[in-house]
Scaffold this motif. Structure first.
Motif, PDB file in Angstrom:
ATOM      1  N   LYS A 458       0.818  -1.222   0.000  1.00  0.00           N
ATOM      2  CA  LYS A 458       0.000   0.000   0.000  1.00  0.00           C
ATOM      3  C   LYS A 458       0.848   1.269   0.000  1.00  0.00           C
ATOM      4  O   LYS A 458       0.467   2.273  -0.593  1.00  0.00           O
ATOM      5  N   GLU A 459       1.992   1.219   0.697  1.00  0.00           N
ATOM      6  CA  GLU A 459       2.834   2.415   0.841  1.00  0.00           C
ATOM      7  C   GLU A 459       4.258   2.103   0.416  1.00  0.00           C
ATOM      8  O   GLU A 459       4.848   1.131   0.874  1.00  0.00           O
ATOM      9  N   ILE A 460       4.792   2.939  -0.462  1.00  0.00           N
ATOM     10  CA  ILE A 460       6.202   2.888  -0.833  1.00  0.00           C
ATOM     11  C   ILE A 460       6.777   4.239  -0.439  1.00  0.00           C
ATOM     12  O   ILE A 460       6.450   5.256  -1.053  1.00  0.00           O
ATOM     13  N   ASN A 461       7.595   4.264   0.599  1.00  0.00           N
ATOM     14  CA  ASN A 461       8.002   5.530   1.189  1.00  0.00           C
ATOM     15  C   ASN A 461       9.233   6.134   0.520  1.00  0.00           C
ATOM     16  O   ASN A 461       9.831   5.547  -0.381  1.00  0.00           O
ATOM     17  N   ASP A 462       9.598   7.310   0.982  1.00  0.00           N
ATOM     18  CA  ASP A 462      10.668   8.106   0.377  1.00  0.00           C
ATOM     19  C   ASP A 462      11.926   7.275   0.136  1.00  0.00           C
ATOM     20  O   ASP A 462      12.387   6.537   1.014  1.00  0.00           O
ATOM     21  N   ARG A 463      12.473   7.413  -1.072  1.00  0.00           N
ATOM     22  CA  ARG A 463      13.761   6.819  -1.455  1.00  0.00           C
ATOM     23  C   ARG A 463      13.808   5.307  -1.227  1.00  0.00           C
ATOM     24  O   ARG A 463      14.896   4.732  -1.027  1.00  0.00           O
ATOM     25  N   ALA A 464      12.674   4.663  -1.240  1.00  0.00           N
ATOM     26  CA  ALA A 464      12.612   3.224  -0.958  1.00  0.00           C
ATOM     27  C   ALA A 464      13.521   2.434  -1.895  1.00  0.00           C
ATOM     28  O   ALA A 464      14.200   1.491  -1.466  1.00  0.00           O
ATOM     29  N   PHE A 465      13.536   2.792  -3.193  1.00  0.00           N
ATOM     30  CA  PHE A 465      14.365   2.094  -4.177  1.00  0.00           C
ATOM     31  C   PHE A 465      15.270   3.076  -4.919  1.00  0.00           C
ATOM     32  O   PHE A 465      15.691   2.808  -6.043  1.00  0.00           O
ATOM     33  N   TYR A 466      15.581   4.197  -4.278  1.00  0.00           N
ATOM     34  CA  TYR A 466      16.388   5.216  -4.971  1.00  0.00           C
ATOM     35  C   TYR A 466      17.802   4.686  -5.232  1.00  0.00           C
ATOM     36  O   TYR A 466      18.413   4.033  -4.400  1.00  0.00           O
ATOM     37  N   ASN A 467      18.268   4.973  -6.418  1.00  0.00           N
ATOM     38  CA  ASN A 467      19.600   4.543  -6.852  1.00  0.00           C
ATOM     39  C   ASN A 467      19.694   3.023  -7.007  1.00  0.00           C
ATOM     40  O   ASN A 467      20.770   2.439  -6.882  1.00  0.00           O
ATOM     41  N   ALA A 468      18.550   2.410  -7.287  1.00  0.00           N
ATOM     42  CA  ALA A 468      18.511   0.989  -7.640  1.00  0.00           C
ATOM     43  C   ALA A 468      18.057   0.901  -9.101  1.00  0.00           C
ATOM     44  O   ALA A 468      16.960   1.352  -9.429  1.00  0.00           O
ATOM     45  N   PRO A 469      18.869   0.327  -9.988  1.00  0.00           N
ATOM     46  CA  PRO A 469      18.593   0.372 -11.435  1.00  0.00           C
ATOM     47  C   PRO A 469      17.581  -0.676 -11.896  1.00  0.00           C
ATOM     48  O   PRO A 469      17.866  -1.492 -12.787  1.00  0.00           O
ATOM     49  N   ILE A 470      16.380  -0.657 -11.319  1.00  0.00           N
ATOM     50  CA  ILE A 470      15.342  -1.622 -11.686  1.00  0.00           C
ATOM     51  C   ILE A 470      14.972  -1.413 -13.156  1.00  0.00           C
ATOM     52  O   ILE A 470      14.667  -0.282 -13.571  1.00  0.00           O
ATOM     53  N   THR A 471      14.986  -2.466 -13.925  1.00  0.00           N
ATOM     54  CA  THR A 471      14.789  -2.318 -15.380  1.00  0.00           C
ATOM     55  C   THR A 471      13.410  -1.742 -15.689  1.00  0.00           C
ATOM     56  O   THR A 471      13.277  -0.744 -16.404  1.00  0.00           O
ATOM     57  N   THR A 472      12.366  -2.398 -15.216  1.00  0.00           N
ATOM     58  CA  THR A 472      11.005  -1.872 -15.333  1.00  0.00           C
ATOM     59  C   THR A 472      10.361  -1.929 -13.955  1.00  0.00           C
ATOM     60  O   THR A 472      10.298  -3.008 -13.348  1.00  0.00           O
TER      61      THR A 472
END
Length: 822
Positions: A458-472
């Protein structure tokens, strides 16, 4: 003679001529004068010279000032320089690199303080020491080379230098210093909002050769000596560490709290003459004594080096920010019913090895248990599994080393920073039991390219995946909110695909509301340009969401793709920059989609670019008793560029105004509204969507006319602090063209009140007391507390097995940790 700080923080000063008669100059005379790039000195002056925007003595052995308005990004100090005066580089935001003199014996106290643009530095072999706060608040400083010749470095030399890397040979003083520095380094929030340390104001600059003894903890603010405790009647000078001292005080939310050590106490029972006294050493301090309405106050016991044990009673709901940080606690039992353990609550409780966290805890803030024996022992013990799960299914930490990570089904929430910096992770499988991804949970996982599962998040908070090169990036249909910079930062993500019919709202964490955390604010998708939805939307559907193309919240294009399973067209339906080059193809999950233009494409509303406009320019006054043209704001001395930020002064609404009024009444007695002036101060980031609640050490100075109903110039300014308790400061009142103006620092946004009454809540008198607004007798003897003997302020002295004592104040509610945008 020119005194220290004589023209400091004069941002409009652009021209200076020093006469031949000048023979003496203090420290930081022109510190922070950002419009002053050069000065002129009379030819007949035998004492000073100037070159390349710097001021020296006649033979260039002493550097007095490098002007803050100097345009160059590098500065080469002449090799003749042997001494750098205090505040010589204060406010030089343009400087990136400085070459030091090869004859410099010491980098002196405050020499580069607040040179926030400085990036690199190499200390010469001639140097033997680095002084007090020499590089304080050099927030951009990354690499500094320190040679073996340096044998003394002040503990405060690099205060506020986040991300610094000291390069030094093994075994040298600098190398040992850096190891200790990394172990003791304060969190940025801890440093910026420290209750025991304030940045030095160049207006309070120290003279060389002065008798100032504050050394490592110079406050920049000097109390009137007439207010000193030693001037109080019957004052006794006592060694505070003496065994005879039974009580000691500390400040909690600007109020004195007194704790009594009754282990050594004895008292005679008046009924039978028997002697009672003492409690066992292991008996704990009752945390409710520093709690309000079920919350242990922020920083209630912060740095209390006598706090060996604590009792948190039933009924406690929240443990505030840094409540017990940097104390010698060894164990803590958190009772059932506590739901929130806030940021840094037990930060650097190095000896804390036993912790009991109940299932009622649903939120654990960033760094709540960082640098505790509890966490470190788990992390270093190989047999305890890769996941640390506590509370109501909160995954607090991970210590594995696998490329593919499967999170256990017992997890409901992933705590802040749980996986941060695990560069070995390539794929993560999130179970459907998880509904919240915490702040920075997978930040800097630089090889993370695929995320599976997570269908109930339900919640994805600040910078949760920042600087992670997820393709899609796949956003499940259940997601309701996404925080600041949750994705992006690498430029490697093809697209973000929204699986649901509703676009999630943009949210923010408390960290984003700190002025100094500008790098933590921004759209949810950061530098990702392509967003894909599966359904039709209109302009109202994206307003306030993560795809809002207004206000810079999303800088890219929104496409509709009807079928992700094939190569169907990607129809453009919204775009942040209509004039930019059209992409011909976008990718989702490895499939290519040809781009076609859609009908009625949503584009941003026309809006003026305010990114370069000053805080004053963007000031909005919507208050019945004030006019914009009579108000000025100043951010002089701030290490944060406030251009583009929005500041609002408005009438208090019933809720906020009533809360402040009640707080004043609770602590100081009834309020005479005819002598009070209420207003609400708020500030927003350049997008005008994220509120800035706390300025840290970057206070904004507000100057406004003294309201007509305040008949006396002897008044105070009251606001609500982060515990919703009254914060009282005393402003400066000046006259200009027969009109009185009041100036005061705004360090946080809240309702504010200017208040004066006949002798009530006025400036501290010579005894250091605040005048009693209620007219009742009984003010205490602790300077500036304003507390009086009232049922709201109980001094409880525990004798025998009963324990401790203190002064306690009022009560207010607890704020939520998260906010969605209005």
């Amino acid at each position: 003679s020119l005194g220290s700080g004589a023209f400091a923080e004069c941002p409009s000063l652009s021209s200076v001529f020093l006469p031949a008669s000048l023979i003496d100059m203090g420290n930081g005379v022109f510190a922070g004068d950002t419009s002053l790039s050069s000065i002129s000195i009379a030819k007949g002056n035998e004492y000073f010279t100037t070159e390349d925007g710097a001021i020296y003595n006649d033979d260039k052995t002493v550097l007095y000032q490098v002007l803050a308005g100097r345009r160059g990004t590098s500065f080469a100090m002449p090799n003749s320089v042997e001494d750098i005066r205090k505040y010589a580089f204060w406010g030089d935001i343009n400087l990136r690199q400085v070459g030091l003199s090869s004859h410099l014996y010491s980098v002196g106290d405050y020499a580069f303080s607040n040179a926030s643009g400085l990036v690199t530095m190499s200390v010469p072999f001639s140097c033997r020491s680095i002084g007090i706060k020499a590089f304080e608040d050099c927030t951009s400083l990354q690499d500094i080379l320190i040679p073996v010749s340096v044998t003394r470095i002040s503990p405060t030399a690099f205060d506020g230098c986040y991300g610094i890397n000291i390069i030094a040979d093994d075994g040298t003083v600098a190398a040992r210093y850096f190891e200790e520095y990394k172990a003791k380094e304060k969190l940025r929030e801890e440093y910026e909002e420290s209750i025991s340390q304030n940045a030095v104001n160049p207006h309070k600059i120290i003279e060389d050769g002065s008798t100032d003894k504050t050394t490592e903890e110079n406050k920049g603010y000097v109390r009137n000596p007439e207010w000193a405790a030693s001037n109080v009647d019957n004052y006794v000078d006592w060694n505070v560490d003496s065994p005879g001292v039974l009580g000691r005080s500390k400040v909690v939310s600007h109020r004195a709290v007194v704790f009594f050590d009754s282990k050594n106490a004895s008292v005679i029972d008046g009924s039978d003459g028997s002697v009672h006294g003492g409690i066992p050493d292991e008996d704990p301090v009752d945390a409710s004594l520093a709690s309000i309405d079920g919350k242990v106050l922020n920083k209630a016991f912060y740095t209390d080096d006598k706090l060996n044990a604590v009792y948190i009673p039933e009924g406690t709901k929240e443990i505030g920010e840094f409540s017990f940080a940097r104390t010698p606690l060894q164990k803590v039992y958190i009772p059932n019913g506590v739901t929130s353990i806030d940021q840094g609550a037990f930060y650097h409780c190095d000896d804390l090895s036993e912790v009991s966290v109940p299932g009622s805890v649903t939120y654990i803030g960033p760094d709540a248990f960082t640098h505790t024996a509890f966490y470190d022992n788990w992390y270093n013990k190989a047999s305890d599994g890769a996941f640390l799960i506590i509370g109501d299914g909160i995954l607090l930490g991970y210590k594995g080393d696998k490329a593919n990570v499967t999170i256990p089904t017992a997890v409901k929430r992933i705590a802040p920073y749980a996986f941060k910096g695990h560069d070995e992770i390539a794929e993560v499988s999130i179970p459907d039991t998880v509904f919240e991804i915490g702040e920075g949970a997978f930040e800097d996982c630089v090889n993370l390219r695929n995320i599976a599962g997570g269908n109930n998040i339900k919640e994805i908070n600040d910078r949760a995946f920042y600087n992670a090169p997820i393709t899609t990036v796949r956003i499940p249909a259940t997601v309701e909110s996404i925080g600041q910079k949750a994705f992006g930062g690498t430029g490697s993500t093809d697209s973000v695909v929204f699986m649901g019919e509703k676009i999630p709202k943009l949210s923010y964490e408390e960290s984003a509301t700190k002025l100094y955390n500008a790098d933590k604010r921004g759209g949810a998708l950061s530098d990702i340009n392509d967003a894909v939805i599966l359904n039709d939307i209109n302009a109202s559907d994206i307003e306030g969401t993560v795809l809002d193309v207004n206000n810079g919240l999303f800088n890219g294009t929104v496409y509709k793709v009807t079928n992700l399973a094939d190569t169907s067209d990607a129809i453009m339906i919204a775009r942040s920059n209509p004039a930019s080059q059209n992409a011909s193809v976008i990718k989702t999950f490895g499939k290519s989609h040809n781009v076609v233009a859609g009908n009625g494409m949503i584009t941003p509303k026309e809006k003026e670019d305010t990114s370069l406009r000053s805080l004053n320019d963007l000031l909005v006054v919507d208050h019945s008793g004030l006019k914009k043209e009579e108000i000025t704001l100043s951010d002089s001395g701030s290490t944060v560029n406030t251009n583009g930020y929005h500041f609002y002064i408005s009438d208090c609404d019933n809720t906020e105004g009533s809360k402040l009024k009640k707080a004043i009444e609770d602590y100081y007695g009834s309020v005479d509204m005819t002598n009070a002036f209420f207003m609400d101060l708020s500030m927003y980031d350049p997008s005008d969507t994220i509120p800035v609640k706390n300025m840290g050490k970057n206070a904004i100075t507000l100057t406004m006319p003294v309201p007509s109903n305040l008949y006396s110039s002897d008044f105070c300014v009251i606001s609500l602090d982060d515990n919703d308790l009254p914060d009282v400061i005393y402003p400066t009142v000046t006259k200009k063209e027969e009109k009185s103006y009041v100036s005061f620092p705004v360090s946080h946004c809240s309702p504010y009140a200017l208040y004066v009454s006949s002798g009530n809540l006025s400036s501290p008198d010579k005894s250091g007391k605040i005048s009693n607004p209620s007219g009742r007798e009984g003010l205490d003897d602790i300077p500036d507390t304003g507390d009086y003997a009232d049922p709201r302020f109980i001094l409880a002295i525990g004798l025998g097995a009963l324990g401790t004592a203190l002064i306690l104040m009022g009560f207010f509610g607890i704020k939520d940790k998260r906010r969605s945008l209005k």
